[in-house]
Design a protein around this motif. Structure first.
Motif, PDB file in Angstrom:
ATOM      1  N   LEU A 184     110.893  35.138 155.888  1.00 40.35           N
ATOM      2  CA  LEU A 184     111.915  35.871 156.628  1.00 40.35           C
ATOM      3  C   LEU A 184     111.329  37.135 157.232  1.00 40.35           C
ATOM      4  O   LEU A 184     111.537  37.413 158.414  1.00 40.35           O
ATOM      5  CB  LEU A 184     113.099  36.210 155.722  1.00 40.35           C
ATOM      6  N   VAL A 185     110.598  37.931 156.431  1.00 44.40           N
ATOM      7  CA  VAL A 185     109.973  39.165 156.936  1.00 44.40           C
ATOM      8  C   VAL A 185     108.559  39.262 156.371  1.00 44.40           C
ATOM      9  O   VAL A 185     108.349  39.066 155.173  1.00 44.40           O
ATOM     10  CB  VAL A 185     110.737  40.433 156.494  1.00 44.40           C
ATOM     11  N   ARG A 186     107.611  39.620 157.227  1.00 43.49           N
ATOM     12  CA  ARG A 186     106.262  39.912 156.740  1.00 43.49           C
ATOM     13  C   ARG A 186     105.794  41.231 157.331  1.00 43.49           C
ATOM     14  O   ARG A 186     105.781  41.427 158.544  1.00 43.49           O
ATOM     15  CB  ARG A 186     105.287  38.806 157.144  1.00 43.49           C
ATOM     16  N   SER A 187     105.455  42.165 156.447  1.00 40.38           N
ATOM     17  CA  SER A 187     104.767  43.386 156.856  1.00 40.38           C
ATOM     18  C   SER A 187     103.326  42.991 157.167  1.00 40.38           C
ATOM     19  O   SER A 187     102.655  42.389 156.323  1.00 40.38           O
ATOM     20  CB  SER A 187     104.822  44.406 155.713  1.00 40.38           C
ATOM     21  N   CYS A 188     102.868  43.303 158.361  1.00 41.02           N
ATOM     22  CA  CYS A 188     101.567  42.800 158.811  1.00 41.02           C
ATOM     23  C   CYS A 188     100.473  43.114 157.790  1.00 41.02           C
ATOM     24  O   CYS A 188     100.279  44.263 157.401  1.00 41.02           O
ATOM     25  CB  CYS A 188     101.197  43.406 160.158  1.00 41.02           C
ATOM     26  N   GLY A 189      99.783  42.075 157.355  1.00 41.16           N
ATOM     27  CA  GLY A 189      98.790  42.244 156.307  1.00 41.16           C
ATOM     28  C   GLY A 189      97.421  42.674 156.780  1.00 41.16           C
ATOM     29  O   GLY A 189      96.626  43.169 155.981  1.00 41.16           O
ATOM     30  N   ASN A 190      97.121  42.496 158.073  1.00 35.32           N
ATOM     31  CA  ASN A 190      95.781  42.840 158.536  1.00 35.32           C
ATOM     32  C   ASN A 190      95.733  43.317 159.985  1.00 35.32           C
ATOM     33  O   ASN A 190      94.782  43.054 160.713  1.00 35.32           O
ATOM     34  CB  ASN A 190      94.831  41.656 158.346  1.00 35.32           C
ATOM     35  N   CYS A 191      96.757  44.037 160.413  1.00 36.84           N
ATOM     36  CA  CYS A 191      96.738  44.645 161.739  1.00 36.84           C
ATOM     37  C   CYS A 191      95.652  45.726 161.809  1.00 36.84           C
ATOM     38  O   CYS A 191      95.330  46.356 160.799  1.00 36.84           O
ATOM     39  CB  CYS A 191      98.093  45.284 162.064  1.00 36.84           C
ATOM     40  N   SER A 192      95.107  45.958 162.987  1.00 36.12           N
ATOM     41  CA  SER A 192      94.044  46.960 163.139  1.00 36.12           C
ATOM     42  C   SER A 192      94.554  48.383 162.921  1.00 36.12           C
ATOM     43  O   SER A 192      93.787  49.293 162.611  1.00 36.12           O
ATOM     44  CB  SER A 192      93.408  46.848 164.521  1.00 36.12           C
ATOM     45  N   LYS A 193      95.858  48.589 163.077  1.00 34.61           N
ATOM     46  CA  LYS A 193      96.493  49.869 162.764  1.00 34.61           C
ATOM     47  C   LYS A 193      97.584  49.582 161.746  1.00 34.61           C
ATOM     48  O   LYS A 193      98.506  48.801 162.004  1.00 34.61           O
ATOM     49  CB  LYS A 193      97.090  50.500 164.026  1.00 34.61           C
ATOM     50  N   GLN A 194      97.503  50.222 160.574  1.00 36.29           N
ATOM     51  CA  GLN A 194      98.454  49.959 159.516  1.00 36.29           C
ATOM     52  C   GLN A 194      99.348  51.175 159.258  1.00 36.29           C
ATOM     53  O   GLN A 194      98.971  52.311 159.558  1.00 36.29           O
ATOM     54  CB  GLN A 194      97.733  49.571 158.218  1.00 36.29           C
ATOM     55  N   TYR A 195     100.548  50.896 158.718  1.00 37.06           N
ATOM     56  CA  TYR A 195     101.548  51.919 158.454  1.00 37.06           C
ATOM     57  C   TYR A 195     102.246  51.607 157.136  1.00 37.06           C
ATOM     58  O   TYR A 195     102.188  50.483 156.633  1.00 37.06           O
ATOM     59  CB  TYR A 195     102.618  51.938 159.546  1.00 37.06           C
ATOM     60  N   GLN A 196     102.967  52.605 156.635  1.00 35.92           N
ATOM     61  CA  GLN A 196     103.912  52.340 155.556  1.00 35.92           C
ATOM     62  C   GLN A 196     105.178  51.768 156.178  1.00 35.92           C
ATOM     63  O   GLN A 196     105.660  52.257 157.196  1.00 35.92           O
ATOM     64  CB  GLN A 196     104.255  53.616 154.790  1.00 35.92           C
ATOM     65  N   ARG A 197     105.719  50.713 155.545  1.00 35.84           N
ATOM     66  CA  ARG A 197     106.904  50.048 156.077  1.00 35.84           C
ATOM     67  C   ARG A 197     107.915  49.839 154.954  1.00 35.84           C
ATOM     68  O   ARG A 197     107.547  49.443 153.853  1.00 35.84           O
ATOM     69  CB  ARG A 197     106.516  48.703 156.702  1.00 35.84           C
ATOM     70  N   ASP A 243     106.908  38.938 147.857  1.00 32.15           N
ATOM     71  CA  ASP A 243     105.478  38.792 147.593  1.00 32.15           C
ATOM     72  C   ASP A 243     104.750  40.095 147.899  1.00 32.15           C
ATOM     73  O   ASP A 243     105.009  40.735 148.929  1.00 32.15           O
ATOM     74  CB  ASP A 243     104.879  37.676 148.448  1.00 32.15           C
ATOM     75  N   ARG A 244     103.836  40.464 147.013  1.00 30.47           N
ATOM     76  CA  ARG A 244     103.052  41.688 147.177  1.00 30.47           C
ATOM     77  C   ARG A 244     101.607  41.342 147.532  1.00 30.47           C
ATOM     78  O   ARG A 244     101.009  40.439 146.944  1.00 30.47           O
ATOM     79  CB  ARG A 244     103.103  42.523 145.895  1.00 30.47           C
ATOM     80  N   PHE A 245     101.074  42.101 148.519  1.00 29.95           N
ATOM     81  CA  PHE A 245      99.715  41.879 148.990  1.00 29.95           C
ATOM     82  C   PHE A 245      98.954  43.194 149.033  1.00 29.95           C
ATOM     83  O   PHE A 245      99.554  44.282 149.054  1.00 29.95           O
ATOM     84  CB  PHE A 245      99.723  41.281 150.405  1.00 29.95           C
ATOM     85  N   THR A 246      97.637  43.096 149.097  1.00 31.22           N
ATOM     86  CA  THR A 246      96.785  44.238 149.430  1.00 31.22           C
ATOM     87  C   THR A 246      96.371  44.066 150.883  1.00 31.22           C
ATOM     88  O   THR A 246      95.571  43.181 151.228  1.00 31.22           O
ATOM     89  CB  THR A 246      95.543  44.297 148.526  1.00 31.22           C
ATOM     90  N   GLY A 247      96.958  44.879 151.746  1.00 28.92           N
ATOM     91  CA  GLY A 247      96.695  44.765 153.173  1.00 28.92           C
ATOM     92  C   GLY A 247      95.381  45.404 153.569  1.00 28.92           C
ATOM     93  O   GLY A 247      94.725  46.101 152.791  1.00 28.92           O
ATOM     94  N   ASN A 248      94.987  45.176 154.828  1.00 24.11           N
ATOM     95  CA  ASN A 248      93.747  45.761 155.353  1.00 24.11           C
ATOM     96  C   ASN A 248      93.867  45.929 156.855  1.00 24.11           C
ATOM     97  O   ASN A 248      94.812  45.444 157.471  1.00 24.11           O
ATOM     98  CB  ASN A 248      92.550  44.879 154.993  1.00 24.11           C
ATOM     99  N   ASP A 249      92.899  46.620 157.443  1.00 23.71           N
ATOM    100  CA  ASP A 249      92.877  46.794 158.903  1.00 23.71           C
ATOM    101  C   ASP A 249      91.640  46.154 159.518  1.00 23.71           C
ATOM    102  O   ASP A 249      91.211  46.515 160.605  1.00 23.71           O
ATOM    103  CB  ASP A 249      92.954  48.279 159.267  1.00 23.71           C
ATOM    104  N   THR A 250      91.077  45.184 158.826  1.00 27.98           N
ATOM    105  CA  THR A 250      89.849  44.536 159.280  1.00 27.98           C
ATOM    106  C   THR A 250      90.073  43.142 159.837  1.00 27.98           C
ATOM    107  O   THR A 250      89.150  42.531 160.369  1.00 27.98           O
ATOM    108  CB  THR A 250      88.852  44.428 158.109  1.00 27.98           C
TER     109      THR A 250
END
Length: 276
Positions: A184-197, A243-250
């Motif tokens: 339903l919703v995904r906070s981008c896990g690997n965008c080149s620019k990351q934010y708190q959401r 679901d919890r992830f460890t995001g990145n900007d790479t």
């Protein structure tokens, strides 16, 4: 959809051939913030019936919206450059909303391209996706105070994500319904620019099959609050709640670190989820 400058997107969808009520804020005299507050305090209830389209609007070029656009429950669908049936990343949207824009009473048919892009704070009221294309809507504002409100409406047939949250700020989804979907919703896990959401999902009907309600990145301080969630046709409880992830900007695939309520990032209890 991830901006073209960062084409690597969390959980990139596979290429496939699958094709696919509420008055305006201005009319109500309400700000987006007031609508969010009212939505979170509203009484839970069953999903409304899907609307019948009142006319057709083929769309060959992205429609840009500033202010309020009331579609009168007309069905918009892609043609020409917006008429492909693939699920690949990089497609243009049917609608592009400028900061503060409101889109209401719209049905998005098939082909749906990349649905809706919100460039800043936006409100989607009574918007329906009959067959989600790349994504139903992508939220891309860069200000921490951006607020994206989805009130009413529904989505069907999403191969992967319904709502892609690439920008900063808060997303509130209320009185929505979704069926046959990936996330339903995904906070981008690997965008080149990351934010708190921060994500709030309240008074929502979810019908299997589906994979997960929300995915967030704990290392960026994301949070997800779930309230009054009704899950239908999932007696085995296979749809993940949060679901919890460890995001990145790479651009690397983000590792999953956990699922379910934890009191800090995934903020809900078993009593907030019911199975029908």
């Amino acid at each position: 959809m991830t901006p073209r400058a960062s084409r690597h997107v969390s959980h990139r969808r596979r290429l496939t051939k699958r094709r696919a009520v509420v008055g305006g804020i201005a009319a109500l005299g309400m700000t987006a913030a007031a609508l969010v507050t009212t939505s979170m305090m509203s009484t839970a209830g069953a999903a409304t019936a899907w609307p019948e389209a009142k006319g057709q609007q083929p769309t060959a070029k992205t429609i840009e919206v500033s202010g309020t656009l009331d579609g009168g429950l007309k069905r918009y669908y892609g043609t020409g450059d917006l008429g492909g049936d693939g699920q690949d990343e990089g497609q243009d949207p049917i609608f592009k909303l400028k900061d503060g824009a409101v889109l209401k009473n719209v049905i998005i048919g098939s082909p749906a391209a990349d649905g809706i892009h919100c460039q800043g704070s936006c409100t989607l009221q009574n918007v329906w996706w009959e067959d989600v294309g790349e994504d139903a809507a992508t939220f891309r504002g860069t200000a921490a105070g951006s607020t994206y409100t989805v009130y009413g409406g529904g989505a069907r047939k999403a191969d992967d994500k319904v709502f892609q949250f690439n920008g900063a700020g808060k997303l509130v989804i209320t009185k929505f319904q979704v069926s046959d979907f990936g996330k339903l919703v995904r906070s981008c896990g690997n965008c080149s620019k990351q934010y708190q959401r921060n994500i709030i999902v309240n008074d929502v009907d979810i019908t299997a099959p589906g994979k997960s309600i929300v995915g967030i990145n704990t290392n960026y301080g994301d949070t997800a609050a779930l309230r009054n969630i009704r899950i239908h046709g999932d007696s085995g409880k296979k749809i993940a709640t949060c679901d919890r992830f460890t995001g990145n900007d790479t651009g690397a695939e983000p590792p999953k670190t956990g699922s379910g309520p934890d009191g800090k990032y995934c903020r809900f209890t078993a009593g907030d989820i019911s199975y029908k």
